[in-house]
Design a protein around this motif. Structure first.
Motif, PDB file in Angstrom:
ATOM      1  N   LEU A  31       1.941  -1.478 -21.597  1.00 39.33           N
ATOM      2  CA  LEU A  31       0.076  -1.612 -20.646  1.00 39.33           C
ATOM      3  C   LEU A  31      -0.318  -1.654 -19.317  1.00 39.33           C
ATOM      4  CD1 LEU A  31      -3.205  -0.592 -21.323  1.00 39.33           C
ATOM      5  CD2 LEU A  31      -2.964  -3.575 -22.337  1.00 39.33           C
ATOM      6  N   VAL A  32       0.963  -2.390 -19.002  1.00 39.67           N
ATOM      7  CA  VAL A  32       0.766  -2.883 -17.165  1.00 39.67           C
ATOM      8  C   VAL A  32       0.901  -2.119 -17.032  1.00 39.67           C
ATOM      9  CG1 VAL A  32       1.803  -3.762 -15.580  1.00 39.67           C
ATOM     10  CG2 VAL A  32       0.744  -5.129 -17.724  1.00 39.67           C
ATOM     11  N   VAL A  33       2.356  -0.900 -17.181  1.00 30.38           N
ATOM     12  CA  VAL A  33       2.680   0.416 -16.085  1.00 30.38           C
ATOM     13  C   VAL A  33       1.333   1.425 -16.710  1.00 30.38           C
ATOM     14  CG1 VAL A  33       3.788   2.742 -16.354  1.00 30.38           C
ATOM     15  CG2 VAL A  33       5.126  -0.271 -16.899  1.00 30.38           C
ATOM     16  N   ALA A  34       0.881   1.697 -17.664  1.00 32.06           N
ATOM     17  CA  ALA A  34      -0.333   2.551 -18.076  1.00 32.06           C
ATOM     18  C   ALA A  34      -1.132   2.220 -16.843  1.00 32.06           C
ATOM     19  CB  ALA A  34      -0.367   2.347 -19.754  1.00 32.06           C
ATOM     20  N   GLU A  35      -2.047   1.089 -17.100  1.00 31.62           N
ATOM     21  CA  GLU A  35      -3.047   0.075 -15.977  1.00 31.62           C
ATOM     22  C   GLU A  35      -2.677   0.819 -14.799  1.00 31.62           C
ATOM     23  OE1 GLU A  35      -3.760  -3.532 -17.207  1.00 31.62           O
ATOM     24  OE2 GLU A  35      -4.924  -3.317 -18.927  1.00 31.62           O
ATOM     25  N   LYS A  36      -1.771   1.232 -14.711  1.00 33.04           N
ATOM     26  CA  LYS A  36      -1.299   1.308 -13.342  1.00 33.04           C
ATOM     27  C   LYS A  36      -1.050   2.663 -12.729  1.00 33.04           C
ATOM     28  CE  LYS A  36       1.676   0.380  -9.402  1.00 33.04           C
ATOM     29  NZ  LYS A  36       1.861  -0.379  -8.008  1.00 33.04           N
ATOM     30  N   LEU A  37      -0.468   3.455 -13.838  1.00 30.62           N
ATOM     31  CA  LEU A  37      -1.197   4.535 -13.443  1.00 30.62           C
ATOM     32  C   LEU A  37      -2.561   5.151 -13.520  1.00 30.62           C
ATOM     33  CD1 LEU A  37       2.154   5.549 -16.038  1.00 30.62           C
ATOM     34  CD2 LEU A  37       1.252   6.797 -13.150  1.00 30.62           C
ATOM     35  N   ALA A  38      -2.911   4.708 -14.872  1.00 26.45           N
ATOM     36  CA  ALA A  38      -4.678   4.701 -14.175  1.00 26.45           C
ATOM     37  C   ALA A  38      -5.273   4.842 -13.385  1.00 26.45           C
ATOM     38  CB  ALA A  38      -5.339   4.443 -16.011  1.00 26.45           C
ATOM     39  N   ARG A  39      -5.246   3.821 -12.889  1.00 30.36           N
ATOM     40  CA  ARG A  39      -5.498   3.789 -11.626  1.00 30.36           C
ATOM     41  C   ARG A  39      -5.200   4.820 -10.467  1.00 30.36           C
ATOM     42  NH1 ARG A  39      -4.169  -1.573 -12.415  1.00 30.36           N
ATOM     43  NH2 ARG A  39      -3.003  -1.406 -11.668  1.00 30.36           N
ATOM     44  N   ILE A  40      -4.158   5.676 -10.721  1.00 32.76           N
ATOM     45  CA  ILE A  40      -4.124   6.836  -9.860  1.00 32.76           C
ATOM     46  C   ILE A  40      -4.306   7.989 -10.121  1.00 32.76           C
ATOM     47  CG2 ILE A  40      -2.314   5.492  -8.274  1.00 32.76           C
ATOM     48  CD1 ILE A  40       0.225   6.956  -9.785  1.00 32.76           C
ATOM     49  N   HIS A  41      -5.109   7.991 -11.139  1.00 27.28           N
ATOM     50  CA  HIS A  41      -5.333   8.679 -11.881  1.00 27.28           C
ATOM     51  C   HIS A  41      -4.568   9.945 -12.896  1.00 27.28           C
ATOM     52  CE1 HIS A  41      -9.141   7.799 -10.372  1.00 27.28           C
ATOM     53  NE2 HIS A  41      -8.694   8.146  -8.602  1.00 27.28           N
ATOM     54  N   MET A  72       0.606  -1.270   0.713  1.00 30.24           N
ATOM     55  CA  MET A  72       0.102  -0.170  -0.467  1.00 30.24           C
ATOM     56  C   MET A  72       0.655   0.764   0.109  1.00 30.24           C
ATOM     57  SD  MET A  72      -3.311   0.609  -0.162  1.00 30.24           S
ATOM     58  CE  MET A  72      -4.509   0.742   1.047  1.00 30.24           C
ATOM     59  N   ALA A  73       1.830   1.094   0.609  1.00 28.50           N
ATOM     60  CA  ALA A  73       3.000   2.631   0.266  1.00 28.50           C
ATOM     61  C   ALA A  73       2.915   2.831  -1.012  1.00 28.50           C
ATOM     62  CB  ALA A  73       4.203   2.231   1.281  1.00 28.50           C
ATOM     63  N   SER A  74       3.406   1.887  -1.564  1.00 31.33           N
ATOM     64  CA  SER A  74       4.278   1.484  -2.630  1.00 31.33           C
ATOM     65  C   SER A  74       2.970   2.522  -3.840  1.00 31.33           C
ATOM     66  CB  SER A  74       4.862   0.277  -3.586  1.00 31.33           C
ATOM     67  OG  SER A  74       4.882   0.356  -4.631  1.00 31.33           O
ATOM     68  N   GLU A  75       2.087   2.438  -3.229  1.00 28.58           N
ATOM     69  CA  GLU A  75       0.977   2.650  -4.051  1.00 28.58           C
ATOM     70  C   GLU A  75       0.762   4.046  -3.882  1.00 28.58           C
ATOM     71  OE1 GLU A  75      -2.702   2.824  -6.750  1.00 28.58           O
ATOM     72  OE2 GLU A  75      -1.189   0.955  -6.170  1.00 28.58           O
ATOM     73  N   GLN A  76       0.825   4.753  -2.878  1.00 24.52           N
ATOM     74  CA  GLN A  76       0.452   6.070  -2.783  1.00 24.52           C
ATOM     75  C   GLN A  76       2.070   6.349  -3.160  1.00 24.52           C
ATOM     76  OE1 GLN A  76      -1.278   7.656   0.088  1.00 24.52           O
ATOM     77  NE2 GLN A  76      -0.377   9.835  -0.335  1.00 24.52           N
ATOM     78  N   LYS A  77       3.106   6.454  -2.952  1.00 24.63           N
ATOM     79  CA  LYS A  77       3.883   6.952  -3.873  1.00 24.63           C
ATOM     80  C   LYS A  77       3.789   7.271  -5.144  1.00 24.63           C
ATOM     81  CE  LYS A  77       8.469   5.550  -0.574  1.00 24.63           C
ATOM     82  NZ  LYS A  77       9.628   4.254  -0.280  1.00 24.63           N
ATOM     83  N   TRP A  78       3.148   6.145  -5.489  1.00 23.77           N
ATOM     84  CA  TRP A  78       2.462   6.133  -7.187  1.00 23.77           C
ATOM     85  C   TRP A  78       2.315   7.096  -7.361  1.00 23.77           C
ATOM     86  CZ3 TRP A  78       3.449   3.915 -11.774  1.00 23.77           C
ATOM     87  CH2 TRP A  78       5.006   2.496 -11.698  1.00 23.77           C
ATOM     88  N   ARG A  79       0.992   7.174  -6.793  1.00 25.15           N
ATOM     89  CA  ARG A  79       0.686   8.579  -6.969  1.00 25.15           C
ATOM     90  C   ARG A  79       0.418   9.750  -5.912  1.00 25.15           C
ATOM     91  NH1 ARG A  79      -5.052   7.543  -6.498  1.00 25.15           N
ATOM     92  NH2 ARG A  79      -4.912   5.482  -5.796  1.00 25.15           N
TER      93      ARG A  79
END
Length: 79
Positions: free
Chosen positions: A27-37, A1-8
Motif C-alpha cells: 500500500l505504501v508503494v501504491a500510495e507513492k505511485l498514486a501521487r504521481i498519477h 525532489m529529484a527522486s520524485e521526478q524520476k518516479w514520475r
C-alpha cells in the motif's frame, strides 16, 4: 525532489500491478505511485480492504485503480 521526478517520469500514466497492495509495504508503494498519477491494480485477499485501499489511492491522485481479490500464495483458489 529529484527522486520524485524520476518516479514520475518512469511511472506516470503507466499500469502498475501490486500484490499485497491493500496494506503494508504494498500500500505504501501504491500510495507513492498514486501521487504521481499512475494507473494501479492492487491484488489482495480481502475485498473490503481492497475497496478501502482503492478509495485511498483515488483520493491521492491515482488516474485509475482496479482491484482483484486473489490469494497469491494459493493459486488453486482462483474463484
Amino acid at each position: 525532489m529529484a527522486s520524485e521526478q524520476k518516479w514520475r517520469e518512469a511511472w506516470q500514466d503507466k499500469w502498475v500491478v501490486i500484490g499485497g497492495g491493500s496494506s503494508g509495504l504494498g500500500l505504501v508503494v501504491a500510495e507513492k505511485l498514486a501521487r504521481i498519477h499512475a494507473n494501479i491494480l492492487i491484488i489482495g485477499r480481502q475485498p473490503a480492504k481492497l475497496d478501502q485501499a482503492a478509495q485511498t489511492l483515488r483520493n491521492q491522485g491515482a488516474r485509475n485503480v482496479q482491484t482483484f481479490a486473489f490469494d497469491l500464495a494459493d493459486p488453486s483458489d482462483s474463484s
